[in-house]
Write a protein that holds these residues in place. Structure first.
Motif, short mmCIF file in Angstrom:
data_model
loop_
_atom_site.label_atom_id
_atom_site.label_comp_id
_atom_site.label_asym_id
_atom_site.label_seq_id
_atom_site.Cartn_x
_atom_site.Cartn_y
_atom_site.Cartn_z
N LEU A 71 -4.76 10.43 0.81
CA LEU A 71 -5.18 10.41 -0.58
C LEU A 71 -4.97 9.03 -1.21
CD1 LEU A 71 -6.42 12.38 -2.61
CD2 LEU A 71 -4.11 12.98 -3.34
N ALA A 72 -3.93 8.32 -0.81
CA ALA A 72 -3.64 7.00 -1.39
C ALA A 72 -4.77 6.00 -1.13
CB ALA A 72 -2.33 6.46 -0.83
N GLU A 73 -5.58 6.25 -0.11
CA GLU A 73 -6.72 5.37 0.16
C GLU A 73 -7.66 5.27 -1.03
OE1 GLU A 73 -8.91 6.24 3.69
OE2 GLU A 73 -7.11 6.51 4.92
N ALA A 276 -2.71 3.79 4.25
CA ALA A 276 -3.59 2.87 3.54
C ALA A 276 -3.52 3.17 2.05
CB ALA A 276 -5.02 3.02 4.04
N VAL A 277 -3.49 2.13 1.23
CA VAL A 277 -3.33 2.27 -0.21
C VAL A 277 -4.42 1.48 -0.91
CG1 VAL A 277 -1.77 1.99 -2.18
CG2 VAL A 277 -0.83 2.45 0.10
N GLN A 278 -5.13 2.13 -1.80
CA GLN A 278 -6.18 1.45 -2.55
C GLN A 278 -5.59 0.30 -3.39
OE1 GLN A 278 -7.94 3.33 -6.04
NE2 GLN A 278 -9.99 2.92 -5.23
N VAL A 283 1.36 0.90 3.43
CA VAL A 283 2.79 1.22 3.44
C VAL A 283 3.13 1.72 4.84
CG1 VAL A 283 4.59 2.70 2.52
CG2 VAL A 283 2.86 1.74 0.98
N VAL A 284 4.06 1.06 5.49
CA VAL A 284 4.44 1.41 6.86
C VAL A 284 5.88 1.93 6.85
CG1 VAL A 284 4.74 0.58 9.21
CG2 VAL A 284 2.90 -0.34 7.78
N ARG A 285 6.07 3.12 7.40
CA ARG A 285 7.40 3.74 7.42
C ARG A 285 7.64 4.39 8.78
NH1 ARG A 285 7.86 7.37 1.91
NH2 ARG A 285 7.62 5.69 0.38
#
Length: 373
Positions: A71-73, A276-278, A283-285
């Motif tokens: 959704l963050a895309e 992936a973030v718009q 963000v890598v965790r």
């Protein structure tokens, strides 16, 4: 493939279209609610997919994205935590892996529904939203898994004492016919859910394959959640059972991925999750798991791990089984539906009965209903 459309006059408007499975008619009443007429349930699912795409195309794709943690895309940084949570419980991984285990008729409904969505998009390419992604049928059960997992995830986070994120409650009433003015049994459904996101349900009527159903579904699904047929109505609440266990893992300070179990040291698995973030960098965790489940919280020592009983809702695919038929309404199910978290209440034409926090009622349609006083 959509071959023809004919606009008719009925209450407000109607669409009739032919596709390879048969002819499907979608009529809309004064309030815009779709009434779907088809020869088979699969054809009805096709019509429902078309209608949902016409009404809530953005929400349909956002619901799928929410289920698979993407959704963050399209929504930005505010959705990162939600995406990570869904990656942690693995809706996509489980449903991709086990989709083929669902009964063939259930898979047919999922696939016909998405064919209807595709038909609408082919006809109206200008309406394709930025959130659109390639449709795959396993996304339907992934969406149901997202919906039902709110309760076990809420249990886990409350037991951790970290936060109180989940506030999903509901209530229902069933009234015996002798207690009502018109002598009919009443069933009132009041789900306390959000007015946005995946719990923003969709109203429809369907007459297909000898079944007459009416009620509400999740956007992105052909399965009726709450409503009624020609014989009985049903609702679901949550009864608050303990469906999730939280474990404390004792880790090795020198090797954080080692944990003690039954007198020996075991190795956790680690997966790197990239979200992936718009408008921002991904963000890598790390996502660590013991044999009990994913690590929810790391402190100096010990670690906390949650494990839920994942046999909620047939479409979660964690307990595949056969379909359930209750009188004139067919519920495609991959196991106990619902299971553990929900209290289904059924209201027949004359009487009503309920099952509490355990299992779906299975009965001979000719047998009398038990009466709950």
């Amino acid at each position: 493939m959509l071959k023809s459309i004919l606009v008719l006059s009925w209450l407000s408007a109607a669409l009739a279209f032919a596709q390879e499975r048969g002819t499907v008619t979608v009529k809309r009443d004064t309030w815009g609610v779709p009434h779907i007429f088809a020869a088979t349930l699969a054809d009805g699912a096709y019509g429902l997919g078309y209608a949902q795409a016409e009404d809530r195309l953005d929400q349909l794709f956002e619901n799928y994205r929410g289920a698979i943690g993407r959704l963050a895309e399209v929504k930005g940084a505010g959705s990162v935590e939600q995406d990570f949570r869904q990656r942690m419980v693995g809706h996509e991984a489980v449903c991709r892996r086990r989709y083929a285990e669902l009964p063939a008729d259930v898979r047919e409904l999922c696939e016909a529904f998405q064919d209807g969505v595709r038909a609408y998009l082919a006809e109206h390419p200008e309406r394709r939203p930025a959130s659109a992604l390639p449709l795959e049928p396993w996304m339907v059960p992934a969406l149901h898994r997202l919906l039902i997992f709110n309760w076990p995830l809420g249990t886990a986070t409350r037991e951790l004492g970290r936060r109180n994120e989940f506030h999903l409650f509901s209530n229902e009433w069933a009234v015996r016919p002798e207690r009502t003015a018109d002598g009919a049994a009443f069933l009132l459904i009041d789900p306390h859910v959000h007015l946005e996101g995946p719990f923003r349900f969709y109203e429809f009527r369907m007459h297909a394959g000898g079944h007459d159903i009416s009620g509400f579904s999740a956007v992105g699904s052909p399965v009726l959640g709450v409503g009624h047929n020609a014989f009985l109505g049903w609702a679901c609440t949550t009864g608050g059972p303990d469906t999730t266990d939280v474990y404390i893992e004792q880790t090795d300070p020198a090797h954080p991925l080692r944990y003690r179990y039954e007198g020996g040291w075991h190795e956790m698995t680690r997966e790197t999750v990239s979200i992936a973030v718009q408008g921002a960098a991904p963000v890598v965790r790390p996502l660590d798991r013991s044999h009990h489940g994913p690590i929810l919280l790391r402190e100096d020592d010990p670690d906390w791990c949650g494990k839920g009983d994942c046999r909620h809702l047939g479409a979660s695919i964690d307990a595949p089984g056969g379909p359930i038929e209750i009188q004139n309404f067919y519920i495609p199910a991959g196991g106990d539906i619902p299971d553990r978290e929900l209290n289904p209440k059924f209201d027949h034409k004359l009487d009503f009965f309920e099952k509490l926090t355990a299992e779906m009622a299975r009965r001979d349609p000719k047998a009398p209903l038990a009466i709950v006083g």
